[in-house]
Design an enzyme around this catalytic site. Sequence first.
Site, short mmCIF file in Angstrom:
data_model
loop_
_atom_site.label_atom_id
_atom_site.label_comp_id
_atom_site.label_asym_id
_atom_site.label_seq_id
_atom_site.Cartn_x
_atom_site.Cartn_y
_atom_site.Cartn_z
N SER A 24 40.49 -1.34 49.02
CA SER A 24 39.95 -2.02 47.84
C SER A 24 40.48 -3.45 47.83
O SER A 24 41.69 -3.66 47.86
CB SER A 24 40.41 -1.34 46.56
OG SER A 24 39.92 -0.04 46.49
N GLU A 83 43.73 -7.42 45.28
CA GLU A 83 44.80 -6.44 45.49
C GLU A 83 45.70 -6.82 46.68
O GLU A 83 46.92 -6.73 46.56
CB GLU A 83 44.19 -5.04 45.69
CG GLU A 83 45.20 -3.93 45.53
CD GLU A 83 44.64 -2.54 45.83
OE1 GLU A 83 43.77 -2.09 45.08
OE2 GLU A 83 45.09 -1.92 46.79
N ARG A 136 49.01 -0.03 40.70
CA ARG A 136 49.10 -0.91 41.88
C ARG A 136 50.17 -2.00 41.71
O ARG A 136 49.97 -3.15 42.12
CB ARG A 136 47.75 -1.59 42.19
CG ARG A 136 46.65 -0.65 42.59
CD ARG A 136 46.94 0.05 43.92
NE ARG A 136 45.78 0.77 44.39
CZ ARG A 136 45.44 2.00 44.01
NH1 ARG A 136 46.21 2.66 43.17
NH2 ARG A 136 44.36 2.57 44.49
N1 EPU Z 1 30.99 2.43 42.09
C1 EPU Z 1 29.73 1.90 42.19
N2 EPU Z 1 29.43 1.14 43.29
C2 EPU Z 1 30.32 0.92 44.27
C3 EPU Z 1 31.60 1.48 44.18
C4 EPU Z 1 31.91 2.24 43.07
O1 EPU Z 1 28.90 2.06 41.30
O2 EPU Z 1 29.95 0.24 45.24
C5 EPU Z 1 31.31 3.29 40.94
C6 EPU Z 1 31.40 4.76 41.38
O3 EPU Z 1 30.15 5.37 41.33
C7 EPU Z 1 32.34 5.35 40.37
C8 EPU Z 1 33.28 4.19 40.05
O4 EPU Z 1 32.60 2.99 40.45
O5 EPU Z 1 31.68 5.74 39.20
C9 EPU Z 1 34.63 4.30 40.72
O6 EPU Z 1 34.44 4.37 42.14
P1 EPU Z 1 35.39 5.26 43.09
O7 EPU Z 1 35.63 6.60 42.48
O8 EPU Z 1 34.87 5.17 44.46
O9 EPU Z 1 36.81 4.57 43.00
P2 EPU Z 1 37.20 3.05 42.94
O10 EPU Z 1 37.55 2.69 41.54
O11 EPU Z 1 36.16 2.26 43.62
C10 EPU Z 1 39.76 3.59 43.30
C11 EPU Z 1 40.89 3.01 44.12
C12 EPU Z 1 40.82 3.49 45.55
C13 EPU Z 1 40.87 5.01 45.56
C14 EPU Z 1 39.71 5.54 44.70
C15 EPU Z 1 39.75 7.03 44.56
C16 EPU Z 1 41.50 0.85 43.17
C17 EPU Z 1 41.43 -0.62 43.29
N3 EPU Z 1 40.85 1.56 44.10
O12 EPU Z 1 38.55 3.05 43.84
O13 EPU Z 1 41.97 2.99 46.22
O14 EPU Z 1 40.77 5.52 46.87
O15 EPU Z 1 39.80 4.99 43.37
O16 EPU Z 1 40.80 7.41 43.72
O17 EPU Z 1 42.16 1.37 42.25
C18 EPU Z 1 42.72 1.06 47.45
O18 EPU Z 1 43.42 0.78 46.48
O19 EPU Z 1 42.74 0.37 48.50
C19 EPU Z 1 41.82 2.21 47.37
C20 EPU Z 1 40.93 2.49 48.32
#
Ligand code: EPU
Length: 341
Positions: free
Chosen positions: A241, A337, A167
Amino acid sequence: MKLSIQSHVSLKPHNTFGMEVQAAQFCRLTDLAQLPALLADSNYQRGPVLWLGGGSNLLLTRDYPGLVVKVELGGIRLLQQDGDSLLVEAAAGENWHQFVRHCLQQGWYGLENLSLIPGTVGACPVQNIGAYGVEVKDHIEQVVCADLTANAATVVLDNADCHFAYRDSIFKHAAAGRLLVTAVRFRLSRQPQLKTAYGDIQQELEHRGITQPSPLDVSNVVMAIRASKLPDPAELGNAGSFFKNPVIAQQQADALLQRFPALPHYPAGPGRVKLAAGWLIDQAGLKGYRQGDAAVHARQALVLVNHGRASGSQMWALARHVQDTVQQRYGVELEAEPLVL
Ligand code: EPU
């Protein structure tokens, strides 16, 4: 087309949080030929200047005191073809998701995992957008810029010049305010190389009974996963995010994992570990937490949402509360972000 600068323009349609703030001046850049006149204009010279794409990575907490320029440069073209390898150029104002789908229709593959990310092509290198195991840097060959300090002279940066990281890129640092992204050149392929290892994608493909997915299948599945977790800005104001996933030292991560064995974590280079910020916020009891109309999204704790009338400063106060809570509970600093102005 002549440049038209207007005064006191609402920015509500131009930011996905739906903040009702005004720009002192506002104009649209629809043609590169308008740039010299814009740079010479007294409104531009007086500053400050905000270059705006889709407004999907932005929290506006007050009226903007200077000139907002909405970049609406359009055009997509195939520059080179070498066997299956393709070089495709898209202008900065193209809508990102429409561009991804256009590529799929043409049989130009590689961007399918990045479907449905809000924003424009010009913003994609700035924060190196990423999702489901792909970052846009994996497919960027060159970024075409206008040097705002040299009468809009064209500067072409190669991938390595952009200093891409999670990012992050040079456009947030040394090049900020100096180089305006006008187009991006993508290395794509006619030969699909699908990345379906990311848990949710695999599950959703199986759920649909798809064993031999096409790039279009992957795009459709990513769209469905995103739609199930992430709020549509047209219905609920948000900027995706709100926090980056924090990257911390291995030692600190080991200590945290002793206390919280279920904490999702990923390797992030030598001696570094990336933690799931969504999990930290969720487990701190903040999922769905609300201060007036400013809220932590009930389905994805990493996203802050505006239920209607929250102001930018109320959203920011909520963000600070989330940061403080996570800091106190886990000793981890969460970085916002979006650009907060
Ligand atoms: N999780 C929770 N509770 C929540 C959200 C997430 O326990 O409320 C846990 C999930 O179960 C999982 C882990 O956290 O084990 C990661 O969650 P997820 O796979 O949904 O991805 P993320 O880390 O929340 C990142 C990116 C997203 C992208 C997704 C999928 C960042 C800041 N965010 O989210 O990007 O779509 O991975 O690759 O890196 C963005 O940057 O705006 C964005 C949406």
